[in-house]
Write a protein that holds these residues in place. Structure first.
Motif, PDB file in Angstrom:
ATOM      1  N   GLY A  26      -6.099   0.080 -12.228  1.00 25.10           N
ATOM      2  CA  GLY A  26      -5.359  -1.498 -11.283  1.00 25.10           C
ATOM      3  C   GLY A  26      -3.636  -1.064 -10.405  1.00 25.10           C
ATOM      4  N   GLY A  27      -3.324  -2.383  -9.969  1.00 31.18           N
ATOM      5  CA  GLY A  27      -1.933  -1.722  -9.018  1.00 31.18           C
ATOM      6  C   GLY A  27      -2.186  -0.869  -8.206  1.00 31.18           C
ATOM      7  N   MET A  28      -0.872  -1.323  -7.873  1.00 28.58           N
ATOM      8  CA  MET A  28      -0.647  -0.371  -6.533  1.00 28.58           C
ATOM      9  C   MET A  28      -0.926   1.029  -6.820  1.00 28.58           C
ATOM     10  N   ARG A  29      -1.765   1.835  -5.722  1.00 26.78           N
ATOM     11  CA  ARG A  29      -1.666   2.983  -5.843  1.00 26.78           C
ATOM     12  C   ARG A  29      -0.687   4.485  -5.839  1.00 26.78           C
ATOM     13  N   VAL A  30       0.500   3.711  -4.932  1.00 31.46           N
ATOM     14  CA  VAL A  30       1.780   4.570  -4.854  1.00 31.46           C
ATOM     15  C   VAL A  30       2.544   4.471  -6.658  1.00 31.46           C
TER      16      VAL A  30
END
Length: 133
Positions: A26-30
């Motif tokens: 999960g979380g932002m790819r960046v």
């Protein structure tokens, strides 16, 4: 972006831990990219990355150490020989090398965390063999 990678690396080092277990599900790819980049810089630590499957029915866990070791055809052959149960002398004979040479190479492989003290492949050693065989 590189400043953030350095900051993440520094925070991890400040923890004083010898091994790092990072769950990057999960979380932002960046953010995931920044964390993985920082983890790849931690050469002296035991770093493991876990990512859950999209359907949450399992996960994949990868030791980072295997990705930090340069590809070396001789090491692949030696690791394969060890995996197949051969000792130093048999490996040397099969590869056309001296036992002293194989012994030196195995010592390097142990220092890199690919072979343990009992002359078995570590999890990182098995992954390295899969990557480069």
């Amino acid at each position: 972006m590189l400043t953030n990678v350095k900051k993440i690396k520094q925070k991890i080092l400040e923890s004083g831990e010898n091994s790092i277990y990072a769950n990057l599900s999960g979380g932002m790819r960046v953010l995931v990219l920044l964390v993985v980049s920082a983890l790849l810089l931690l050469k002296n630590l035991d770093v493991r990355v876990e990512v859950e499957f999209e359907n949450f029915e399992g996960y994949s866990e990868i030791p980072i150490k295997a990705f930090l070791v340069p590809e070396n055809d001789r090491w692949v052959k030696i690791l394969k020989s060890i995996y197949n149960g051969c000792g130093i002398r048999e490996t040397a004979k099969n590869l056309g090398l001296s036992p002293a040479t194989v012994s030196r190479e195995v010592k390097k492989l142990q220092e890199l965390g690919l072979v343990d003290k009992e002359f078995n492949l570590t999890e990182s050693g098995r992954l390295y063999l899969e990557l480069y065989e």
